[in-house]
Design an enzyme around this catalytic site. Sequence first.
Site, PDB file in Angstrom:
ATOM      1  N   SER A 146      75.399  55.250  -9.173  1.00 48.00           N
ATOM      2  CA  SER A 146      76.697  54.678  -9.553  1.00 48.00           C
ATOM      3  C   SER A 146      76.528  53.953 -10.883  1.00 48.00           C
ATOM      4  CB  SER A 146      77.121  53.686  -8.457  1.00 48.00           C
ATOM      5  OG  SER A 146      78.200  52.879  -8.889  1.00 48.00           O
ATOM      6  N   TYR A 159      77.373  46.778  -2.251  1.00 53.36           N
ATOM      7  CA  TYR A 159      77.375  48.106  -2.876  1.00 53.36           C
ATOM      8  C   TYR A 159      76.458  48.114  -4.098  1.00 53.36           C
ATOM      9  CZ  TYR A 159      79.441  52.406  -4.879  1.00 53.36           C
ATOM     10  OH  TYR A 159      79.642  53.666  -5.395  1.00 53.36           O
TER      11      TYR A 159
HETATM   12  P1  NAP Z   1      84.945  59.001  -0.606  1.00 51.97           P
HETATM   13  O1  NAP Z   1      86.002  59.960  -1.038  1.00 51.97           O
HETATM   14  O2  NAP Z   1      85.323  57.691  -0.014  1.00 51.97           O
HETATM   15  O3  NAP Z   1      83.944  59.786   0.351  1.00 51.97           O
HETATM   16  C1  NAP Z   1      82.888  59.118   0.975  1.00 51.97           C
HETATM   17  C2  NAP Z   1      82.157  60.104   1.845  1.00 51.97           C
HETATM   18  O4  NAP Z   1      81.085  59.416   2.534  1.00 51.97           O
HETATM   19  C3  NAP Z   1      83.050  60.696   2.933  1.00 51.97           C
HETATM   20  O5  NAP Z   1      82.671  62.024   3.198  1.00 51.97           O
HETATM   21  C4  NAP Z   1      82.740  59.809   4.114  1.00 51.97           C
HETATM   22  O6  NAP Z   1      82.981  60.387   5.377  1.00 51.97           O
HETATM   23  C5  NAP Z   1      81.246  59.609   3.918  1.00 51.97           C
HETATM   24  N1  NAP Z   1      80.807  58.472   4.723  1.00 51.97           N
HETATM   25  C6  NAP Z   1      81.156  57.174   4.572  1.00 51.97           C
HETATM   26  N2  NAP Z   1      80.635  56.445   5.577  1.00 51.97           N
HETATM   27  C7  NAP Z   1      79.946  57.312   6.374  1.00 51.97           C
HETATM   28  C8  NAP Z   1      79.217  57.183   7.571  1.00 51.97           C
HETATM   29  N3  NAP Z   1      79.089  56.000   8.195  1.00 51.97           N
HETATM   30  N4  NAP Z   1      78.639  58.281   8.119  1.00 51.97           N
HETATM   31  C9  NAP Z   1      78.795  59.493   7.519  1.00 51.97           C
HETATM   32  N5  NAP Z   1      79.486  59.687   6.396  1.00 51.97           N
HETATM   33  C10 NAP Z   1      80.067  58.611   5.832  1.00 51.97           C
HETATM   34  O7  NAP Z   1      84.049  58.584  -1.848  1.00 51.97           O
HETATM   35  P2  NAP Z   1      83.425  59.424  -3.046  1.00 51.97           P
HETATM   36  O8  NAP Z   1      83.958  58.860  -4.281  1.00 51.97           O
HETATM   37  O9  NAP Z   1      83.493  60.867  -2.792  1.00 51.97           O
HETATM   38  O10 NAP Z   1      81.925  58.902  -2.935  1.00 51.97           O
HETATM   39  C11 NAP Z   1      80.821  59.759  -2.740  1.00 51.97           C
HETATM   40  C12 NAP Z   1      79.579  59.067  -3.284  1.00 51.97           C
HETATM   41  O11 NAP Z   1      79.748  58.833  -4.684  1.00 51.97           O
HETATM   42  C13 NAP Z   1      79.318  57.697  -2.663  1.00 51.97           C
HETATM   43  O12 NAP Z   1      77.925  57.503  -2.516  1.00 51.97           O
HETATM   44  C14 NAP Z   1      79.866  56.741  -3.708  1.00 51.97           C
HETATM   45  O13 NAP Z   1      79.258  55.490  -3.656  1.00 51.97           O
HETATM   46  C15 NAP Z   1      79.489  57.486  -4.970  1.00 51.97           C
HETATM   47  N6  NAP Z   1      80.233  57.090  -6.164  1.00 51.97           N
HETATM   48  C16 NAP Z   1      81.588  57.233  -6.247  1.00 51.97           C
HETATM   49  C17 NAP Z   1      82.229  56.846  -7.418  1.00 51.97           C
HETATM   50  C18 NAP Z   1      83.711  56.977  -7.607  1.00 51.97           C
HETATM   51  O14 NAP Z   1      84.229  56.503  -8.616  1.00 51.97           O
HETATM   52  N7  NAP Z   1      84.446  57.594  -6.710  1.00 51.97           N
HETATM   53  C19 NAP Z   1      81.502  56.312  -8.483  1.00 51.97           C
HETATM   54  C20 NAP Z   1      80.134  56.180  -8.344  1.00 51.97           C
HETATM   55  C21 NAP Z   1      79.503  56.571  -7.195  1.00 51.97           C
HETATM   56  P3  NAP Z   1      84.363  60.041   6.200  1.00 51.97           P
HETATM   57  O15 NAP Z   1      85.395  60.988   5.645  1.00 51.97           O
HETATM   58  O16 NAP Z   1      83.997  60.293   7.623  1.00 51.97           O
HETATM   59  O17 NAP Z   1      84.696  58.614   5.924  1.00 51.97           O
END
Ligand code: NAP
Length: 254
Positions: A146, A159
Amino acid sequence: MIQDLFDLTGRTALVTGANRGLGQGIALGLAEAGADVALLSRTGAAATAEQITALGRRAFEVTADLATATPADLAAAVDRVVAQAGRLDILVNNAGTIKREPAAEHSAASWAEVIKVDLDAAFFLAQAAGRHLLAQGSGKIIFIASMLSFQGGILVPGYTAAKHGVAGLTKALANEWAARGVNVNAIAPGYMATDNTAALRADPARFESLSARIPATRWGTPADLQGTAVYLASRASDYVHGAIIPVDGGWLVR
Ligand code: NAP
């Protein structure tokens, strides 16, 4: 041909959090490059599986709640993927959660859940997958870091701690495993339009100030990560170890 370096035909990837958001985009990108993909989610990832099958690849589903899974549960999930798919070549540690609460009031429960999902589960999945990859003498592990692997952020101390940990783990595992044919690297996404950032985008002041700081002048999408994910999953990155590659529209250099 240089394009062959990026070909994932015959490889199997395990992507966590593959039911939506960035994980879904990465899973589809790897499948388009030729990989079969195992989708780890807590409630199923049928929509992603359908799209992968439509691309002519095999999709496997594994369920686990990373907030409660033990290291043994995670090792068993990895074993199930190897048993079903017949092999494992790539792990993308993507699943993550975020809790926005000021540091002074940050609850123990929020802290514990974020560390468990974003850091503990990522390590124990890498450990379990790593054992298979080390035994076969090849493989790719990709952590999703991130901007908060480098910066402090606001309202998200757990986080930020977890994502700094992910950056450290990327380097630590790379040091141990580079000589044994296993590449460990990370992608550090910038501000991406997914559920993870819904609260930021719904706050007009935060949305405006964040948007104004992105040199590319737009938020990223899951598709923006596909090229870097395929690169880090493929032979094209065989001499890349311990790198944390920002895919951030220029955010970090602003
Ligand atoms: P998202 O749309 O909120 O998706 C999060 C994913 O993680 C979902 O598939 C969710 O499953 C899964 N997850 C969360 N808690 C879980 C648990 N207890 N057990 C199993 N699965 C779980 O977020 P995203 O943006 O795609 O994020 C994906 C990754 O990218 C994360 O590591 C996040 O920190 C990182 N990231 C995101 C951004 C951004 O701007 N979006 C920036 C930097 C890094 P459910 O559907 O079951 O909740």
